[in-house]
Design a protein around this motif. Structure first.
Motif, PDB file in Angstrom:
ATOM      1  N   MET A 123    -116.962  -0.957 -18.546  1.00 46.47           N
ATOM      2  CA  MET A 123    -117.965  -0.766 -19.606  1.00 46.47           C
ATOM      3  C   MET A 123    -118.588   0.621 -19.489  1.00 46.47           C
ATOM      4  O   MET A 123    -118.841   1.289 -20.501  1.00 46.47           O
ATOM      5  CB  MET A 123    -119.036  -1.862 -19.519  1.00 46.47           C
ATOM      6  CG  MET A 123    -118.518  -3.223 -19.979  1.00 46.47           C
ATOM      7  SD  MET A 123    -119.721  -4.522 -19.746  1.00 46.47           S
ATOM      8  CE  MET A 123    -120.864  -4.170 -21.033  1.00 46.47           C
ATOM      9  N   ASN A 124    -118.823   1.055 -18.247  1.00 48.57           N
ATOM     10  CA  ASN A 124    -119.389   2.383 -18.050  1.00 48.57           C
ATOM     11  C   ASN A 124    -118.423   3.452 -18.566  1.00 48.57           C
ATOM     12  O   ASN A 124    -118.841   4.418 -19.218  1.00 48.57           O
ATOM     13  CB  ASN A 124    -119.693   2.639 -16.569  1.00 48.57           C
ATOM     14  CG  ASN A 124    -120.927   1.891 -16.104  1.00 48.57           C
ATOM     15  OD1 ASN A 124    -121.714   1.429 -16.935  1.00 48.57           O
ATOM     16  ND2 ASN A 124    -121.080   1.770 -14.803  1.00 48.57           N
ATOM     17  N   LEU A 125    -117.126   3.260 -18.249  1.00 47.36           N
ATOM     18  CA  LEU A 125    -116.123   4.207 -18.718  1.00 47.36           C
ATOM     19  C   LEU A 125    -116.067   4.214 -20.250  1.00 47.36           C
ATOM     20  O   LEU A 125    -115.979   5.267 -20.889  1.00 47.36           O
ATOM     21  CB  LEU A 125    -114.743   3.873 -18.135  1.00 47.36           C
ATOM     22  CG  LEU A 125    -114.541   4.225 -16.658  1.00 47.36           C
ATOM     23  CD1 LEU A 125    -113.204   3.687 -16.181  1.00 47.36           C
ATOM     24  CD2 LEU A 125    -114.630   5.721 -16.448  1.00 47.36           C
ATOM     25  N   GLN A 126    -116.096   2.992 -20.796  1.00 46.12           N
ATOM     26  CA  GLN A 126    -116.044   2.867 -22.254  1.00 46.12           C
ATOM     27  C   GLN A 126    -117.266   3.535 -22.866  1.00 46.12           C
ATOM     28  O   GLN A 126    -117.190   4.214 -23.891  1.00 46.12           O
ATOM     29  CB  GLN A 126    -116.026   1.379 -22.637  1.00 46.12           C
ATOM     30  CG  GLN A 126    -115.005   1.069 -23.686  1.00 46.12           C
ATOM     31  CD  GLN A 126    -114.940  -0.428 -23.944  1.00 46.12           C
ATOM     32  OE1 GLN A 126    -115.845  -1.164 -23.571  1.00 46.12           O
ATOM     33  NE2 GLN A 126    -113.881  -0.865 -24.541  1.00 46.12           N
ATOM     34  N   SER A 127    -118.393   3.334 -22.219  1.00 48.46           N
ATOM     35  CA  SER A 127    -119.628   3.919 -22.713  1.00 48.46           C
ATOM     36  C   SER A 127    -119.527   5.444 -22.655  1.00 48.46           C
ATOM     37  O   SER A 127    -119.941   6.130 -23.596  1.00 48.46           O
ATOM     38  CB  SER A 127    -120.789   3.417 -21.857  1.00 48.46           C
ATOM     39  OG  SER A 127    -121.997   3.931 -22.310  1.00 48.46           O
ATOM     40  N   GLU A 129    -116.723   7.184 -22.784  1.00 49.82           N
ATOM     41  CA  GLU A 129    -115.761   7.569 -23.825  1.00 49.82           C
ATOM     42  C   GLU A 129    -116.423   7.547 -25.189  1.00 49.82           C
ATOM     43  O   GLU A 129    -116.212   8.444 -26.022  1.00 49.82           O
ATOM     44  CB  GLU A 129    -114.545   6.630 -23.805  1.00 49.82           C
ATOM     45  CG  GLU A 129    -113.612   6.862 -22.628  1.00 49.82           C
ATOM     46  CD  GLU A 129    -112.468   5.849 -22.607  1.00 49.82           C
ATOM     47  OE1 GLU A 129    -112.331   5.049 -23.548  1.00 49.82           O
ATOM     48  OE2 GLU A 129    -111.741   5.852 -21.600  1.00 49.82           O
ATOM     49  N   ASN A 130    -117.199   6.481 -25.397  1.00 45.80           N
ATOM     50  CA  ASN A 130    -117.910   6.383 -26.682  1.00 45.80           C
ATOM     51  C   ASN A 130    -118.864   7.559 -26.836  1.00 45.80           C
ATOM     52  O   ASN A 130    -118.999   8.115 -27.928  1.00 45.80           O
ATOM     53  CB  ASN A 130    -118.697   5.069 -26.780  1.00 45.80           C
ATOM     54  CG  ASN A 130    -117.792   3.879 -27.044  1.00 45.80           C
ATOM     55  OD1 ASN A 130    -116.632   4.045 -27.420  1.00 45.80           O
ATOM     56  ND2 ASN A 130    -118.318   2.670 -26.821  1.00 45.80           N
ATOM     57  N   GLU A 131    -119.505   7.910 -25.780  1.00 48.81           N
ATOM     58  CA  GLU A 131    -120.445   9.020 -25.776  1.00 48.81           C
ATOM     59  C   GLU A 131    -119.695  10.311 -26.113  1.00 48.81           C
ATOM     60  O   GLU A 131    -120.159  11.117 -26.943  1.00 48.81           O
ATOM     61  CB  GLU A 131    -121.077   9.097 -24.381  1.00 48.81           C
ATOM     62  CG  GLU A 131    -122.302   9.940 -24.217  1.00 48.81           C
ATOM     63  CD  GLU A 131    -123.516   9.367 -24.895  1.00 48.81           C
ATOM     64  OE1 GLU A 131    -124.243  10.193 -25.407  1.00 48.81           O
ATOM     65  OE2 GLU A 131    -123.756   8.139 -24.924  1.00 48.81           O
ATOM     66  N   GLU A 132    -118.528  10.497 -25.507  1.00 44.10           N
ATOM     67  CA  GLU A 132    -117.745  11.690 -25.729  1.00 44.10           C
ATOM     68  C   GLU A 132    -117.244  11.733 -27.194  1.00 44.10           C
ATOM     69  O   GLU A 132    -117.251  12.777 -27.831  1.00 44.10           O
ATOM     70  CB  GLU A 132    -116.548  11.751 -24.773  1.00 44.10           C
ATOM     71  CG  GLU A 132    -116.947  12.075 -23.337  1.00 44.10           C
ATOM     72  CD  GLU A 132    -115.769  11.997 -22.387  1.00 44.10           C
ATOM     73  OE1 GLU A 132    -114.618  11.818 -22.818  1.00 44.10           O
ATOM     74  OE2 GLU A 132    -116.036  12.084 -21.170  1.00 44.10           O
ATOM     75  N   LEU A 133    -116.804  10.558 -27.647  1.00 45.69           N
ATOM     76  CA  LEU A 133    -116.342  10.478 -29.040  1.00 45.69           C
ATOM     77  C   LEU A 133    -117.482  10.811 -29.994  1.00 45.69           C
ATOM     78  O   LEU A 133    -117.295  11.506 -30.992  1.00 45.69           O
ATOM     79  CB  LEU A 133    -115.775   9.090 -29.332  1.00 45.69           C
ATOM     80  CG  LEU A 133    -114.345   8.822 -28.883  1.00 45.69           C
ATOM     81  CD1 LEU A 133    -113.984   7.385 -29.138  1.00 45.69           C
ATOM     82  CD2 LEU A 133    -113.387   9.749 -29.615  1.00 45.69           C
ATOM     83  N   ARG A 134    -118.633  10.306 -29.712  1.00 46.27           N
ATOM     84  CA  ARG A 134    -119.779  10.554 -30.553  1.00 46.27           C
ATOM     85  C   ARG A 134    -120.099  12.064 -30.568  1.00 46.27           C
ATOM     86  O   ARG A 134    -120.392  12.640 -31.619  1.00 46.27           O
ATOM     87  CB  ARG A 134    -120.981   9.800 -30.019  1.00 46.27           C
ATOM     88  CG  ARG A 134    -121.794   9.175 -31.129  1.00 46.27           C
ATOM     89  CD  ARG A 134    -122.973   8.426 -30.652  1.00 46.27           C
ATOM     90  NE  ARG A 134    -122.594   7.093 -30.241  1.00 46.27           N
ATOM     91  CZ  ARG A 134    -123.284   6.263 -29.563  1.00 46.27           C
ATOM     92  NH1 ARG A 134    -124.482   6.602 -29.165  1.00 46.27           N
ATOM     93  NH2 ARG A 134    -122.855   5.078 -29.246  1.00 46.27           N
ATOM     94  N   THR A 135    -120.008  12.617 -29.389  1.00 50.13           N
ATOM     95  CA  THR A 135    -120.285  14.033 -29.272  1.00 50.13           C
ATOM     96  C   THR A 135    -119.248  14.807 -30.068  1.00 50.13           C
ATOM     97  O   THR A 135    -119.588  15.754 -30.773  1.00 50.13           O
ATOM     98  CB  THR A 135    -120.212  14.454 -27.794  1.00 50.13           C
ATOM     99  OG1 THR A 135    -121.034  13.612 -27.016  1.00 50.13           O
ATOM    100  CG2 THR A 135    -120.684  15.879 -27.621  1.00 50.13           C
TER     101      THR A 135
END
Length: 138
Positions: A123-127, A129-135
């Motif tokens: 979940m941390n990794l996904q979070s 990745e999501n953060e990076e995608l958002r960025t």
């Protein structure tokens, strides 16, 4: 006079003989009395001996009863101890089973903990990745 003298001598001898017989009778009576007293003493001793023997028999009987009671108590104690040994064995078996169950629970908990840690890591990794995608999207 001669006859009277012989009569008197005869009477005197008779008196002397009677005195001797009387003395012998007294001696015989005294001997019988002494023998009777000795027999009575022996009877008294026998009576006392019988009393002592009866008392000792009663004591022996009482000691036998005490010994039998002690044997019964010891046998009962052995049964109680055997029962306690059985209970101890049963408790040891239960403790052993509970320890095994505890070990299984620990293993299971460790496995669950590892799964949760892995899931949290994912979940941390996904979070991230999501953060990076958002960025990137922004």
């Amino acid at each position: 006079a001669n006859l009277e003298k012989k009569n008197q001598e005869c009477e005197e001898r008779a008196i002397i003989d009677m005195t001797k017989v009387r003395g012998q009778l007294k001696d015989a009576i005294e001997a019988q009395r002494t023998a009777l007293e000795e027999k009575n003493e022996k009877i008294d001793l026998l009576d006392k001996s019988n009393e002592t023997t009866n008392h000792l028999r009663q004591e022996i009987e009482r000691h036998k009863e005490i010994e039998n009671d002690a044997i019964i108590a010891a046998e009962e104690q052995e049964r109680v101890l055997a029962g306690k040994d059985d209970a101890i064995s049963e408790l040891q078996s239960t403790i052993s089973d509970l320890m095994k169950e505890l070990e299984e629970c620990k293993k299971s908990r460790n496995e669950e903990t590892h799964k949760l840690v892995a899931k949290q890591t994912m979940m941390n990794l996904q979070s991230k990745e999501n953060e990076e995608l958002r960025t990137q999207i922004e």
